[in-house]
Design an enzyme around this catalytic site. Structure first.
Site, PDB file in Angstrom:
ATOM      1  N   GLU A 127      61.466  39.762  39.465  1.00  0.00           N
ATOM      2  CA  GLU A 127      63.080  39.807  39.846  1.00  0.00           C
ATOM      3  C   GLU A 127      63.583  38.623  40.192  1.00  0.00           C
ATOM      4  O   GLU A 127      64.345  38.245  41.065  1.00  0.00           O
ATOM      5  CB  GLU A 127      62.874  40.613  41.325  1.00  0.00           C
ATOM      6  CG  GLU A 127      62.652  41.988  41.234  1.00  0.00           C
ATOM      7  CD  GLU A 127      62.684  42.805  42.662  1.00  0.00           C
ATOM      8  OE1 GLU A 127      63.097  42.026  43.660  1.00  0.00           O
ATOM      9  OE2 GLU A 127      62.469  44.078  42.713  1.00  0.00           O
ATOM     10  N   ASN A 169      58.153  41.093  35.635  1.00  0.00           N
ATOM     11  CA  ASN A 169      58.630  42.541  36.088  1.00  0.00           C
ATOM     12  C   ASN A 169      60.096  42.399  36.714  1.00  0.00           C
ATOM     13  O   ASN A 169      60.345  41.520  37.564  1.00  0.00           O
ATOM     14  CB  ASN A 169      57.457  42.757  37.044  1.00  0.00           C
ATOM     15  CG  ASN A 169      57.640  44.465  37.413  1.00  0.00           C
ATOM     16  OD1 ASN A 169      57.428  45.024  36.643  1.00  0.00           O
ATOM     17  ND2 ASN A 169      57.892  44.536  38.778  1.00  0.00           N
ATOM     18  N   HIS A 206      63.794  51.864  38.419  1.00  0.00           N
ATOM     19  CA  HIS A 206      64.292  52.742  39.585  1.00  0.00           C
ATOM     20  C   HIS A 206      65.697  53.204  38.981  1.00  0.00           C
ATOM     21  O   HIS A 206      66.462  52.432  39.071  1.00  0.00           O
ATOM     22  CB  HIS A 206      64.373  51.665  40.702  1.00  0.00           C
ATOM     23  CG  HIS A 206      63.052  51.228  41.159  1.00  0.00           C
ATOM     24  ND1 HIS A 206      62.154  52.103  41.840  1.00  0.00           N
ATOM     25  CD2 HIS A 206      62.567  49.951  41.112  1.00  0.00           C
ATOM     26  CE1 HIS A 206      61.106  51.345  42.137  1.00  0.00           C
ATOM     27  NE2 HIS A 206      61.151  49.944  42.014  1.00  0.00           N
ATOM     28  N   GLU A 235      57.584  50.935  38.017  1.00  0.00           N
ATOM     29  CA  GLU A 235      57.905  51.387  39.204  1.00  0.00           C
ATOM     30  C   GLU A 235      58.717  52.523  39.181  1.00  0.00           C
ATOM     31  O   GLU A 235      59.619  52.789  39.879  1.00  0.00           O
ATOM     32  CB  GLU A 235      58.449  50.234  40.127  1.00  0.00           C
ATOM     33  CG  GLU A 235      57.701  49.116  40.324  1.00  0.00           C
ATOM     34  CD  GLU A 235      58.356  47.907  41.133  1.00  0.00           C
ATOM     35  OE1 GLU A 235      59.276  48.063  41.743  1.00  0.00           O
ATOM     36  OE2 GLU A 235      57.838  46.807  41.129  1.00  0.00           O
ATOM     37  N   ASP A 237      60.941  55.747  39.442  1.00  0.00           N
ATOM     38  CA  ASP A 237      61.498  56.805  40.329  1.00  0.00           C
ATOM     39  C   ASP A 237      62.769  57.328  39.757  1.00  0.00           C
ATOM     40  O   ASP A 237      63.441  56.243  39.240  1.00  0.00           O
ATOM     41  CB  ASP A 237      61.163  56.543  41.818  1.00  0.00           C
ATOM     42  CG  ASP A 237      61.654  54.984  42.235  1.00  0.00           C
ATOM     43  OD1 ASP A 237      62.620  54.629  41.633  1.00  0.00           O
ATOM     44  OD2 ASP A 237      60.996  54.726  43.258  1.00  0.00           O
TER      45      ASP A 237
HETATM   46  C1  XIL Z   1      58.947  48.047  47.872  1.00  0.00           C
HETATM   47  C2  XIL Z   1      58.033  49.012  48.679  1.00  0.00           C
HETATM   48  O1  XIL Z   1      57.842  50.037  47.931  1.00  0.00           O
HETATM   49  C3  XIL Z   1      58.548  49.212  50.162  1.00  0.00           C
HETATM   50  O2  XIL Z   1      57.180  49.705  50.893  1.00  0.00           O
HETATM   51  C4  XIL Z   1      58.724  47.744  50.694  1.00  0.00           C
HETATM   52  O3  XIL Z   1      59.199  48.024  52.116  1.00  0.00           O
HETATM   53  C5  XIL Z   1      59.467  47.027  49.765  1.00  0.00           C
HETATM   54  O4  XIL Z   1      59.183  46.868  48.462  1.00  0.00           O
HETATM   55  N1  XIL Z   1      60.740  46.347  43.543  1.00  0.00           N
HETATM   56  C6  XIL Z   1      59.466  46.069  43.678  1.00  0.00           C
HETATM   57  C7  XIL Z   1      58.470  46.375  44.682  1.00  0.00           C
HETATM   58  O5  XIL Z   1      59.000  45.000  42.833  1.00  0.00           O
HETATM   59  O6  XIL Z   1      57.591  45.410  45.314  1.00  0.00           O
HETATM   60  C8  XIL Z   1      59.362  47.125  45.857  1.00  0.00           C
HETATM   61  O7  XIL Z   1      58.455  47.704  46.708  1.00  0.00           O
HETATM   62  C9  XIL Z   1      60.455  48.170  45.199  1.00  0.00           C
HETATM   63  C10 XIL Z   1      61.354  47.235  44.551  1.00  0.00           C
END
Ligand code: XIL
Length: 300
Positions: A127, A169, A206, A235, A237
């Protein structure tokens, strides 16, 4: 095939999930996770605040718990994440300049040496680009150490564990038309041109109403792949859990040979960082397969 992992393996890909150490005692959770998935990411336990809570004092208890569970169940592990503006321990948050740069290098070396030879791919940098229309870097303490902090992180990582794939990422780099996507694309192109070691781009993916799935996702995947890097969906969802959108994501990955795997960010809706109301994952709160699960399995 009857599981996500086995179905993905038919085309040489993996299908993974994020695992939280606090849930390893939940039998429903672990039985679904061990049955369906063949790649594991620690949801929080390999992050900077977890692995180096005090400067120079590493703690791998949570990360090792997840790593050992994964390997004992025959799964590979993605490492997440080594350099990030978020979830930094307090000591790092207050640092800047040359001492922060050295602390980042020491952190990468400390964590990667511990897991040397054991990790499929590391999210080396997470990020680092800004949202919005600039296409530029996100401001952070790491960014203020100098624009070369990302390539320093990757060079450090390559030397620390040459066997791990090294990924950049990020989120909101799924839509090919967005400035943030183009900014990351240009960085990866530049890294490849100059020989900065990078092997993969992680599309967090996401998806929600503000950053919805777009049909140009396949173009994003193939464009990154054409630079000579693997693409991993790291990741996934989908708010609302649309089965059609889940199938589209899978089909887009399968259309690009260098899209090597898909990870969903949790097991059941009740495990999601978005809360169960988002209904963003493949299993409901009772552990039942959702329509999205069937759509994914059929698409694989
Ligand atoms: C999130 C986790 O799912 C949570 O449990 C935590 O509180 C915060 O982080 N991007 C990422 C992940 O790279 O590491 C994040 O994970 C979600 C967004």
């Amino acid at each position: 095939e009857s599981t996500l992992g086995a179905a993905a393996a038919q085309t040489g890909r993996y299908f993974g999930t994020a695992i939280a150490q606090g849930k390893l005692g939940d039998g429903q959770y672990t039985s679904i996770a061990s049955r369906e998935f063949d790649m594991i990411t620690a949801e929080n336990e390999m992050k900077i605040d977890a692995t180096e809570p005090n400067q120079g004092q590493f703690n791998f208890s949570g990360g090792d718990r997840i790593y050992n569970w994964a390997v004992q169940n025959g799964k590979r592990v993605r490492g997440h994440t080594l350099a990030w503006h978020n979830q930094q321990p307090n000591w790092m948050r207050s640092m800047e300049g040359g001492s922060l740069r050295q602390a980042m290098i020491n952190h990468i070396n400390g964590v990667m040496n511990h897991y040397r030879g054991k990790i499929y791919a590391w999210d080396v940098v997470n990020e680092a680009f800004a949202d919005g229309n600039s296409g530029g870097r996100r401001d952070s303490n790491l960014q203020r150490t100098g624009n070369d902090w990302i390539e320093v992180a990757f060079r450090t990582a390559r030397a620390a564990d040459p066997s791990a794939k090294l990924c950049y990422n990020d989120y909101n780099i799924d839509n090919w038309n967005w400035a943030k996507t183009q900014g990351v694309y240009n960085m990866v192109r530049d890294f490849k041109a100059r020989g900065v070691p990078i092997d993969c781009v992680g599309l967090q993916s996401h998806f929600n109403s503000n950053s919805p799935y777009n049909s140009n996702y396949r173009t994003t995947i193939s464009s990154f792949a054409a630079l000579g890097v693997d693409v991993q969906i790291t990741e996934l969802d989908i708010q609302g859990g649309s089965a059609t959108t889940y199938a589209n994501v899978v089909n887009d990955c399968l259309a690009v040979s260098r899209c090597t795997g898909i990870t969903v960010w949790g097991v059941r809706d009740t495990d999601s960082w978005l809360g169960s109301g988002a209904q963003a994952l493949l299993f409901d709160g009772n552990g039942n397969k959702k329509a999205a699960y069937t759509a994914v399995l059929n698409a694989l």
